[in-house]
Design a protein around this motif. Structure first.
Motif, PDB file in Angstrom:
ATOM      1  N   ILE A 318      -2.436  32.236   2.743  1.00  0.00           N
ATOM      2  CA  ILE A 318      -3.239  31.030   2.908  1.00  0.00           C
ATOM      3  C   ILE A 318      -3.263  30.612   4.379  1.00  0.00           C
ATOM      4  N   LYS A 319      -4.455  30.439   4.898  1.00  0.00           N
ATOM      5  CA  LYS A 319      -4.610  29.999   6.281  1.00  0.00           C
ATOM      6  C   LYS A 319      -4.936  28.505   6.295  1.00  0.00           C
ATOM      7  N   VAL A 320      -4.223  27.783   7.137  1.00  0.00           N
ATOM      8  CA  VAL A 320      -4.339  26.327   7.197  1.00  0.00           C
ATOM      9  C   VAL A 320      -5.023  25.911   8.495  1.00  0.00           C
ATOM     10  N   LYS A 321      -6.117  25.184   8.361  1.00  0.00           N
ATOM     11  CA  LYS A 321      -6.794  24.646   9.544  1.00  0.00           C
ATOM     12  C   LYS A 321      -6.080  23.346   9.928  1.00  0.00           C
ATOM     13  N   LYS A 322      -5.118  23.469  10.838  1.00  0.00           N
ATOM     14  CA  LYS A 322      -4.214  22.343  11.067  1.00  0.00           C
ATOM     15  C   LYS A 322      -4.892  21.133  11.705  1.00  0.00           C
ATOM     16  N   ASN A 323      -6.089  21.308  12.240  1.00  0.00           N
ATOM     17  CA  ASN A 323      -6.824  20.173  12.798  1.00  0.00           C
ATOM     18  C   ASN A 323      -8.004  19.784  11.909  1.00  0.00           C
ATOM     19  N   ALA A 324      -7.922  20.127  10.608  1.00  0.00           N
ATOM     20  CA  ALA A 324      -9.043  19.920   9.686  1.00  0.00           C
ATOM     21  C   ALA A 324      -9.531  18.471   9.623  1.00  0.00           C
ATOM     22  N   PRO A 325      -8.658  17.482   9.398  1.00  0.00           N
ATOM     23  CA  PRO A 325      -9.159  16.103   9.291  1.00  0.00           C
ATOM     24  C   PRO A 325      -9.862  15.629  10.564  1.00  0.00           C
ATOM     25  N   GLU A 326      -9.308  15.977  11.716  1.00  0.00           N
ATOM     26  CA  GLU A 326      -9.912  15.556  12.985  1.00  0.00           C
ATOM     27  C   GLU A 326     -11.274  16.224  13.183  1.00  0.00           C
ATOM     28  N   LEU A 327     -11.355  17.519  12.836  1.00  0.00           N
ATOM     29  CA  LEU A 327     -12.625  18.231  12.957  1.00  0.00           C
ATOM     30  C   LEU A 327     -13.693  17.621  12.057  1.00  0.00           C
ATOM     31  N   LEU A 328     -13.286  17.258  10.840  1.00  0.00           N
ATOM     32  CA  LEU A 328     -14.250  16.689   9.895  1.00  0.00           C
ATOM     33  C   LEU A 328     -14.786  15.355  10.406  1.00  0.00           C
ATOM     34  N   ARG A 329     -13.905  14.517  10.909  1.00  0.00           N
ATOM     35  CA  ARG A 329     -14.344  13.220  11.427  1.00  0.00           C
ATOM     36  C   ARG A 329     -15.341  13.402  12.577  1.00  0.00           C
ATOM     37  N   LYS A 330     -15.006  14.289  13.479  1.00  0.00           N
ATOM     38  CA  LYS A 330     -15.872  14.521  14.632  1.00  0.00           C
ATOM     39  C   LYS A 330     -17.242  15.041  14.204  1.00  0.00           C
ATOM     40  N   ALA A 331     -17.255  15.933  13.197  1.00  0.00           N
ATOM     41  CA  ALA A 331     -18.516  16.517  12.736  1.00  0.00           C
ATOM     42  C   ALA A 331     -19.379  15.505  11.993  1.00  0.00           C
ATOM     43  N   LEU A 332     -18.772  14.725  11.098  1.00  0.00           N
ATOM     44  CA  LEU A 332     -19.547  13.807  10.265  1.00  0.00           C
ATOM     45  C   LEU A 332     -20.071  12.600  11.034  1.00  0.00           C
ATOM     46  N   GLU A 333     -19.412  12.251  12.112  1.00  0.00           N
ATOM     47  CA  GLU A 333     -19.856  11.088  12.890  1.00  0.00           C
ATOM     48  C   GLU A 333     -21.286  11.250  13.398  1.00  0.00           C
ATOM     49  N   ASN A 334     -21.732  12.497  13.533  1.00  0.00           N
ATOM     50  CA  ASN A 334     -23.060  12.756  14.092  1.00  0.00           C
ATOM     51  C   ASN A 334     -24.042  13.306  13.060  1.00  0.00           C
ATOM     52  N   MET A 335     -23.689  13.210  11.775  1.00  0.00           N
ATOM     53  CA  MET A 335     -24.544  13.783  10.734  1.00  0.00           C
ATOM     54  C   MET A 335     -25.133  12.688   9.846  1.00  0.00           C
ATOM     55  N   PRO A 336     -26.375  12.907   9.348  1.00  0.00           N
ATOM     56  CA  PRO A 336     -26.942  11.941   8.391  1.00  0.00           C
ATOM     57  C   PRO A 336     -26.126  11.949   7.101  1.00  0.00           C
ATOM     58  N   ARG A 337     -26.042  10.819   6.464  1.00  0.00           N
ATOM     59  CA  ARG A 337     -25.222  10.702   5.258  1.00  0.00           C
ATOM     60  C   ARG A 337     -25.812  11.534   4.124  1.00  0.00           C
ATOM     61  N   ASP A 338     -24.976  12.363   3.531  1.00  0.00           N
ATOM     62  CA  ASP A 338     -25.375  13.167   2.376  1.00  0.00           C
ATOM     63  C   ASP A 338     -24.109  13.616   1.658  1.00  0.00           C
ATOM     64  N   LEU A 339     -24.286  14.254   0.520  1.00  0.00           N
ATOM     65  CA  LEU A 339     -23.152  14.602  -0.334  1.00  0.00           C
ATOM     66  C   LEU A 339     -22.341  15.752   0.263  1.00  0.00           C
ATOM     67  N   ILE A 340     -21.014  15.582   0.295  1.00  0.00           N
ATOM     68  CA  ILE A 340     -20.127  16.613   0.830  1.00  0.00           C
ATOM     69  C   ILE A 340     -19.204  17.122  -0.269  1.00  0.00           C
ATOM     70  N   TYR A 341     -19.049  18.425  -0.312  1.00  0.00           N
ATOM     71  CA  TYR A 341     -18.225  19.105  -1.317  1.00  0.00           C
ATOM     72  C   TYR A 341     -16.837  19.362  -0.726  1.00  0.00           C
ATOM     73  N   LEU A 342     -15.818  18.747  -1.344  1.00  0.00           N
ATOM     74  CA  LEU A 342     -14.425  18.973  -0.953  1.00  0.00           C
ATOM     75  C   LEU A 342     -13.652  19.433  -2.182  1.00  0.00           C
ATOM     76  N   ASP A 343     -12.808  20.440  -2.056  1.00  0.00           N
ATOM     77  CA  ASP A 343     -11.828  20.714  -3.117  1.00  0.00           C
ATOM     78  C   ASP A 343     -10.811  21.716  -2.604  1.00  0.00           C
ATOM     79  N   ASN A 344      -9.593  21.276  -2.496  1.00  0.00           N
ATOM     80  CA  ASN A 344      -8.527  22.174  -2.072  1.00  0.00           C
ATOM     81  C   ASN A 344      -7.169  21.701  -2.548  1.00  0.00           C
ATOM     82  N   TYR A 345      -7.131  21.183  -3.775  1.00  0.00           N
ATOM     83  CA  TYR A 345      -5.842  20.784  -4.335  1.00  0.00           C
ATOM     84  C   TYR A 345      -5.142  22.022  -4.886  1.00  0.00           C
ATOM     85  N   GLN A 346      -4.368  22.662  -4.042  1.00  0.00           N
ATOM     86  CA  GLN A 346      -3.558  23.800  -4.429  1.00  0.00           C
ATOM     87  C   GLN A 346      -2.155  23.565  -3.868  1.00  0.00           C
TER      88      GLN A 346
END
Length: 629
Positions: A318-346
């Motif tokens: 399993i590879k972990v993107k250790k800066n995942a939350p920060e990357l997501l915030r930076k990306a979404l701040e500049n995107m129009p609001r729409d539905l995002i698919y998240l699932d990684n409860y393992q």
């Protein structure tokens, strides 16, 4: 009788119980103890009652065992404490009987506290007083098919380890017993064994670290939860070193991007426009997963030679993107609001909890969320999920292929959580007014496509508060096909020919898919469930919401054609029309009002037939008062 009962009163109660037991009045024993068992009495008082009662029974054990059965049958938590403590008194002369009764009572209780109470008092104390005699029973309990019996062995090791602090050789013997079960996947068993490891680590950290290094060297597939518990009291330097080389090959790296932006939404299916995942690979390791295909699978030895160390890199590395939350915030701040698919409860998320952090990003930035899950770990973040649901939109669907947690299900979902746990989590979400339902896919041909299984899945979804069932077939391409056929061969060699026949003939596959889908539609109608996920639109700009709802009609029409084997040109005509409507920056209502049907036909990909359907939809909505002024 209250919690303030005195020790003298406890002893008097024990004396009365002993007299009744001696007189073969088992039912009256329970009646006598009921006032105490029905209150939240401190365990110290209950332990005293058990000790006083059991201590008087050495000369007539069979009578006392019969009464213990009655107390356990009453099924009160306090009853397990009393009986668990009383059984200790019978260890010297009735050792095997006490072990047998312990197992029986744990199974009878069928709940964590019954397991832990008996595990500590009977098995744990037996390890302290009769170590050599108890070891074979601990081994036997670890082999047991019942999860609570297996868990109790770990609980006993915990109890021994916190009471006996200077027996290093005995500790090593206990670890030797645990060793074959370090790859355990059942979460309740993991918690029990993990508890034992955790306490060993507190008092014998060097012995535990040595043991864990050995397991890593043997490439044991240890769950993240078990490793987390084992490392609780290990100092940070050693903990970090173990985590960096742990069995799953969990490797953290600095990712450059995390947000996937799709050209079109997943129309007719999940409706997501974006997706983001903090982990690459999946510890659940479902054998049918299409992500094993080389098109998606990131575990290529040419890019990372470490994958060669694993039998199944997809689930073990399993590879972990250790800066995942920060990357997501930076990306979404500049995107129009729409539905995002998240699932990684393992299991790896027990340690990093990136899924929760990413959910918080979506909450902060008001992005709606879609989740497709197999793990009740999701309920850990119910507080955040409820806030997202209230603020924008949340849909949690559960990936389910059957209602049975039997050997067949475990062949195709070897590491995944029990189906019963998924349905229980679905019910919990429904109780919290969160949209939930079943993603019934893949429906495995000749295994789970029978009418009985289809009805049971849909019926259970209804019972647990689900509002939809979305069905789909099995995708077999590239390596995902090669891998699945290996599993299929072990399950039933005769099925390979049947799969080759339908997957080698597009018409046969389409017919098979259509027949299964027809049954899903039939039972969804019977149980009043929607056979698709309704499209959410409330988070779009108000003027565009009717565009999205109109497009929904076309997306669903295209999906029905696809599932019913009537795809082809007409299916794609509907799909392209839906894309065109989604891409409009002007309201379709306004276009129709200003230019009529000719204005609608000016939209690329929409001819007269589809324009008429749009016109009918708009007129119907206007009559019903749904159009915006």
């Amino acid at each position: 009788m209250t919690k303030s009962i005195s020790n003298a009163e406890i002893k008097a109660l024990a004396e009365k119980a002993v007299n009744l037991i001696s007189a073969d009045k088992d039912k009256e024993v329970v009646d006598t103890l009921r006032p105490l068992l029905d209150t939240k009495c401190p365990f110290l008082k209950l332990d005293l009652l058990g000790k006083e009662t059991g201590g008087a029974g050495s000369s007539q054990p069979q009578k006392f065992f019969r009464s213990f059965d009655e107390i356990i049958d009453y099924n009160a938590m306090g009853g397990f404490v009393v009986v668990g403590q009383a059984l200790i008194c019978f260890l010297p002369d009735n050792f095997e009987k006490v072990m047998e009764k312990s197992r029986k009572y744990i199974i009878k209780g069928d709940v964590w506290y019954a397991c832990d109470i008996i595990g500590e008092r009977c098995l744990g104390q037996a390890l302290i007083d009769y170590f050599d005699e108890t070891l074979p029973w601990i081994a036997k309990f670890l082999k047991d098919e019942n999860r609570w019996v297996k868990r109790s062995a770990g609980v006993a090791i915990h109890f021994f380890s916190k009471r006996v602090l200077d027996e290093q050789e005995k500790t090593r013997k206990l670890l030797k017993l645990i060793e074959p079960y370090m790859e355990e996947k059942q979460v309740d068993v993991i918690k029990g064994i993990g508890w034992g490891l955790k306490t060993i680590g507190r008092h014998h950290p060097d012995i535990l670290v040595e043991f864990l290094y050995k397991q890593i060297k043997l490439k044991k597939n240890i769950s993240g939860l078990m490793m987390k518990k084992a490392l609780t009291y290990i100092d940070e330097d050693k903990k970090l070193k173990i985590e960096n080389i742990t069995r799953t090959g969990i490797r953290a790296y600095q990712s450059k991007a995390i947000l996937n932006t799709h050209k079109h939404c997943d129309g007719g299916w999940f409706w997501d426009k974006y997706s983001a995942f903090p982990y690459i690979g999946c510890e659940w390791g479902c054998e049918y997963c299409y992500l094993r295909d080389g098109k998606y699978n990131p575990h290529k030895s040419s890019l990372d030679p470490k994958v060669l160390n694993f039998a199944d890199p997809f689930s073990q590395y399993i590879k972990v993107k250790k800066n995942a939350p920060e990357l997501l915030r930076k990306a979404l701040e500049n995107m129009p609001r729409d539905l995002i698919y998240l699932d990684n409860y393992q299991p790896v998320d027990f340690r990093h909890q990136y899924t929760r952090k990413m959910l918080k990003v979506c909450l902060d930035l008001s992005f709606p969320v879609f989740i497709n899950e197999k793990s009740r770990m999701l309920l850990r973040d119910l507080d955040v999920l409820k806030k997202i649901n209230k603020k924008t939109y949340l849909n949690v669907c559960w990936s389910i292929i059957t209602t049975c947690d039997d050997k067949t299900r475990k062949i195709f979902e070897p590491n995944a959580p029990p189906v019963s746990a998924r349905f229980n989590a679905m019910k919990k979400l429904a109780e919290n007014k969160i949209l939930t339902g079943t993603v019934f896919m893949p429906i495995l041909p000749f295994i789970y496509d029978d009418e009985k299984n289809i009805e049971e899945v849909i019926k259970k979804t209804k019972e647990c508060g689900g509002r939809y069932v979305l069905d789909g077939g099995l995708t077999l391409h590239g390596y995902s096909k090669t891998h699945f056929y290996k599993v299929l061969e072990k399950y039933d060699p005769d099925l390979s020919a049947k799969y080759n026949r339908i997957y080698g003939n597009p018409e046969l596959l389409a017919d098979h898919t259509a027949q299964v889908h027809e049954k899903v539609l039939e039972y969804c109608q019977k149980y009043k469930l929607t056979p698709h996920i309704p499209r959410p639109v409330n988070f779009y700009p108000k003027k565009l919401q009717v565009n999205k709802k109109t497009a929904e009609k076309f997306y669903l029409k295209a999906r029905e054609m696809q599932m019913s084997g009537k795809g082809g040109h007409r299916e794609w005509a509907y799909r392209k029309a839906a894309w065109a409507l989604d891409d409009l920056e002007e309201s379709i209502e306004k276009i129709y009002r200003d230019k009529g049907i000719s204005g609608v036909m000016e939209i690329k990909g929409i001819g007269k037939s589809l324009a008429n359907k749009i016109e009918n939809f708009l007129i119907k909505n206007e009559k019903e008062g749904h159009l915006h002024p």
